[in-house]
Enzyme design. Structure first.
Site, mmCIF file in Angstrom:
data_model
loop_
_atom_site.group_PDB
_atom_site.id
_atom_site.type_symbol
_atom_site.label_atom_id
_atom_site.label_comp_id
_atom_site.label_asym_id
_atom_site.label_seq_id
_atom_site.Cartn_x
_atom_site.Cartn_y
_atom_site.Cartn_z
ATOM 1 N N CYS A 2 0.837 -1.190 0.000
ATOM 2 C CA CYS A 2 0.000 0.000 0.000
ATOM 3 C C CYS A 2 0.880 1.251 0.000
ATOM 4 C CB CYS A 2 -0.947 0.084 1.188
ATOM 5 S SG CYS A 2 -2.096 -1.283 1.289
ATOM 6 N N ARG A 27 3.795 -0.427 -4.826
ATOM 7 C CA ARG A 27 3.548 -0.947 -3.480
ATOM 8 C C ARG A 27 2.235 -1.703 -3.373
ATOM 9 N NH1 ARG A 27 6.853 1.537 0.264
ATOM 10 N NH2 ARG A 27 5.451 0.905 1.923
ATOM 11 N N TRP A 75 -2.846 -2.792 -1.697
ATOM 12 C CA TRP A 75 -2.604 -4.230 -1.851
ATOM 13 C C TRP A 75 -3.457 -4.871 -0.768
ATOM 14 C CZ3 TRP A 75 -0.781 -8.452 0.916
ATOM 15 C CH2 TRP A 75 -0.394 -9.562 0.160
ATOM 16 N N ASN A 101 -1.634 2.246 5.747
ATOM 17 C CA ASN A 101 -0.778 1.158 5.270
ATOM 18 C C ASN A 101 -0.392 0.353 6.497
ATOM 19 O OD1 ASN A 101 1.216 -0.464 4.131
ATOM 20 N ND2 ASN A 101 2.765 1.137 4.201
ATOM 21 N N GLY A 102 -0.642 -0.964 6.457
ATOM 22 C CA GLY A 102 -0.325 -1.805 7.614
ATOM 23 C C GLY A 102 -1.504 -2.694 7.943
ATOM 24 N N GLU A 488 7.324 -15.245 -11.450
ATOM 25 C CA GLU A 488 6.589 -14.117 -10.881
ATOM 26 C C GLU A 488 6.110 -13.127 -11.937
ATOM 27 O OE1 GLU A 488 8.608 -11.419 -8.171
ATOM 28 O OE2 GLU A 488 10.520 -11.793 -9.137
ATOM 29 N N HIS A 504 15.536 -37.851 -8.029
ATOM 30 C CA HIS A 504 14.866 -38.393 -6.850
ATOM 31 C C HIS A 504 13.383 -38.049 -6.859
ATOM 32 C CE1 HIS A 504 18.643 -39.772 -5.234
ATOM 33 N NE2 HIS A 504 19.174 -38.604 -5.545
ATOM 34 N N LYS A 602 5.530 -4.620 -4.093
ATOM 35 C CA LYS A 602 6.980 -4.535 -3.911
ATOM 36 C C LYS A 602 7.405 -4.687 -2.457
ATOM 37 C CE LYS A 602 11.123 -3.239 -5.622
ATOM 38 N NZ LYS A 602 11.716 -4.352 -6.344
HETATM 39 C C1 F6R Z 1 11.248 -10.925 -6.221
HETATM 40 C C2 F6R Z 1 11.292 -9.934 -5.166
HETATM 41 C C3 F6R Z 1 10.906 -10.368 -3.804
HETATM 42 C C4 F6R Z 1 11.735 -9.632 -2.748
HETATM 43 C C5 F6R Z 1 11.205 -9.979 -1.352
HETATM 44 C C6 F6R Z 1 12.004 -9.303 -0.259
HETATM 45 O O1 F6R Z 1 11.627 -10.393 -7.442
HETATM 46 O O2 F6R Z 1 11.598 -8.790 -5.383
HETATM 47 O O3 F6R Z 1 11.004 -11.741 -3.652
HETATM 48 O O4 F6R Z 1 13.070 -10.002 -2.874
HETATM 49 O O5 F6R Z 1 9.861 -9.600 -1.241
HETATM 50 O O6 F6R Z 1 11.907 -7.920 -0.348
HETATM 51 P P1 F6R Z 1 12.959 -6.987 0.351
HETATM 52 O O7 F6R Z 1 14.278 -7.228 -0.297
HETATM 53 O O8 F6R Z 1 12.456 -5.607 0.137
HETATM 54 O O9 F6R Z 1 12.988 -7.379 1.797
#
Ligand code: F6R
Length: 607
Positions: A2, A27, A75, A101-102, A488, A504, A602
């Site tokens: 968010c 976000r 989000w 946000n939260g 992704e 395996h 993100k």
């Molecule tokens: C994948 C990606 C995520 C972040 C993960 C951690 O492309 O970007 O898997 O690596 O959400 O985010 P940070 O690094 O901000 O803690």
């Protein structure tokens, strides 16, 4: 997770709110909304879907009147993405509006209480309770009311609040979720991160937990929950405005892939002086360093994959056991950790909830934490014992590329720095590795110059149902990242496997035409991985190899993308480039929304 913005000034707020939300859309992007005080009442416009729907609804802001307003891009956590669940949320009479946000963990309890008092809720969100509580407790002073409401809330929040009766102020507050205040000339802003306000101002104040900002047109006052004024240093943001713009590229992801030589150089160069790695950021004494019996790495997603690479590197070069944990698992498994364990936390955003909480758990148990973080002043950076920043600049695309590469660069620097101090690297090897490290940016550049072959391979396989990635040792660690990147953003099912483990069980999934991307860079294990390649080929797989140009014979085992030869430790930084490009081109050919893949956001600020 968010994004929040807010504006108070003498201009019409609408255009800044929409522009700021556009910068924060990474976000969360399942719905968006704004609320402005038009001089007589609060007017809310919100819509399910990406920001462009809200833009259409408001004719690009033309229909928004008022010089004070708040906005939100969502989000979803509580309540599906919909118009009604989108923020801002209004109180019962419509006199108070809130963006959040939260997560409010006790929202149900609060909702039940308010419902018993006759308040009817419109949405399924946890946020609406905040708006309703404000109205319920309001006795004429908005600041007092917000403080009272905060006492009732459990969980994490960054909040922006405006009211009908106070057209001359925004109240902002945060606990655990990020929020900054931008200081302009007769106008002030709130935002979840600096990218939203970079075109307006570089002067910011960072709110700490439980601090409350009262924004007026001509100034900002920060107080604590006892209403004591808090004096803060104004920080100047160094990030370039263009860093948060697409700059002619079709997607942020592609731009960020192309920026990697610079990002890696910016991260490495200032830390190599006269042929030595200097990490002034680490405050540990040599004795402390030597006292550690284990290294513990905590992270999520791609940052976790960097941790897996680091395990191979540290164990080989430092001869110390390394455990890599998914932060979300570490928190709840009663880990064996104490002051003899050095913890390394990796996070681009510095605000990932699981990573942050795992870090605190490690600290509670006595462990010293060094964080590797991209966003300056973020929670993890501030709360860790030492922080080493990656200088990647703002990363906007949801799928990480340049942050991953700069995190790897910091791992190499740490390996050299610790290896030198612990005496596990001999001087000749040290010198050679530093020399190779300095050549990394130009080698990455070289791979980027030859991207057409990867584009061609993407065009051959973009319709695949499944894609497998295999590798051994450090190549296995890298295959995890290649697979995540592809799935992704392209929505193709993909798995990464330690090549020796395929037989395996998983090899039963290989059928005629299944693409298998084999990482064949780890010198000592080339013979072994070649056997695994032949095993999958025998079962019908079509193999793409990533190999060093010092091994032209690999081409006889599959279609091969060559990368320049370097020492084993540094090869992940080169081999990851074709993997990122492959994911990008496949996704582009499939017409996916590359920068904003479905269901993702993100910064993952919820558990
Ligand atoms: C994948 C990606 C995520 C972040 C993960 C951690 O492309 O970007 O898997 O690596 O959400 O985010 P940070 O690094 O901000 O803690």
């Amino acid at each position: 997770m968010c994004g929040i913005v807010g504006y108070i000034g003498y201009e019409q707020a609408g255009s800044f709110l929409l522009d700021g939300l556009e910068k924060l859309e990474y976000r969360g992007y399942d719905s968006a909304g704004v609320c402005l005080n038009d001089g007589s009442e609060l007017v809310v416009k919100k819509a399910k879907g990406k920001l462009k729907v809200l833009k259409e609804l408001t004719q690009n802001g033309k229909l928004l009147a008022g010089t004070v307003g708040i906005g939100h891009t969502r989000w979803a956590t509580h309540g599906e993405p919909s118009d009604v669940n989108a923020h801002p949320h209004l109180s019962k009479s419509g006199r108070f509006a809130v963006v959040h946000n939260g997560i409010i963990e006790n929202y149900q309890q609060l909702k039940d209480y308010l419902t018993s008092k006759g308040i009817v809720f419109r949405s399924m969100t946890d946020t609406e309770v905040i708006a309703q509580l404000i109205e319920y407790y309001y006795k004429g002073d908005l600041v007092d009311t917000v403080i009272k409401v905060l006492e009732k809330l459990e969980g994490s929040y960054a909040l922006g609040v405006i009211s009908q009766e106070n057209p001359d102020e925004i109240i902002a507050v945060r606990k655990e979720s990020p929020l900054i205040i931008g200081l302009g000339d007769k106008e002030n802003y709130i935002a979840s991160d600096v990218t939203a306000i970079l075109t307006k101002t570089r002067n910011i104040l960072r709110l700490e937990n439980n601090e409350i900002a009262i924004l007026k047109r001509d100034g900002v006052k920060i107080i604590d929950t006892d209403k004591e004024e808090v004096r803060k240093e104004i920080e100047t943001v160094e990030w370039d405005v263009s860093a948060a713009e697409k700059g002619g590229y079709e997607h942020f992801m592609f731009k960020e892939i192309m920026e990697q030589p610079k990002a890696v150089k910016d991260t490495i160069s200032p830390r190599i002086r006269n042929g030595r790695v200097v990490l002034d950021e680490i405050k540990l004494t040599d004795e402390q360093l030597k006292s550690f019996t284990k290294v513990n790495i905590l992270a999520c997603g791609s940052a976790y994959h960097v941790g897996v690479v680091a395990k191979y590197i540290f164990e080989k070069m430092l001869r110390i056991p390394v455990e890599v944990d998914l932060a979300s698992e570490f928190r709840y498994r009663d880990p064996i950790i104490n002051d003899k364990v050095l913890t390394i936390v990796i996070s681009q955003s510095g605000e990932t909830a699981d990573t942050k909480e795992a870090m605190k758990e490690a600290q509670r148990r006595g462990s010293h934490v060094i964080s590797i973080v991209n966003v300056v002043g973020s929670a993890i950076a501030v709360e860790s014992n030492d922080v080493i920043y990656t200088w990647a600049g703002p990363e906007i695309a949801v799928a990480t590329t340049k942050a991953y590469s700069t995190q790897l660069a910091v791992i190499y620097l740490m390996a050299l720095y610790f290896g030198d101090k612990l005496g596990t690297i001999v001087p000749d090897e040290y010198k050679a590795l530093v020399g190779e490290l300095e050549k990394l940016p130009e080698r990455i550049e070289k791979i980027l110059e030859h991207k057409e072959k990867i584009q061609y391979l993407a065009s051959k396989y973009f319709n695949s149902k499944d894609v497998f990635f295999i590798g051994r040792n450090i190549d296995y660690a890298l295959s995890l990242e290649g697979s995540l990147k592809l799935k992704e953003i392209s929505y193709i099912h993909s798995e990464a496997y330690a090549a020796g483990e395929l037989k395996h069980g998983t090899i039963s999934l290989i059928e005629k035409g299944t693409p298998v991307i084999a990482l064949v860079t780890h010198e000592e294990l080339i013979g072994k991985i070649v056997s695994n390649i032949e095993e999958v080929k025998t079962r019908g797989a079509e193999v793409i190899c990533i190999a060093c140009d010092s091994h032209p014979e690999i081409e006889s085992h599959g279609q091969t993308i060559f990368i320049p030869k370097s020492c084993d430790m540094l090869l992940p930084s080169l081999a990851v480039i074709p993997l990122q490009l492959f994911a990008y081109y496949v996704s582009s050919l499939k017409g996916c929304d590359i920068d904003k893949p479905r269901n993702l956001a993100k910064s993952v600020t919820v558990e």
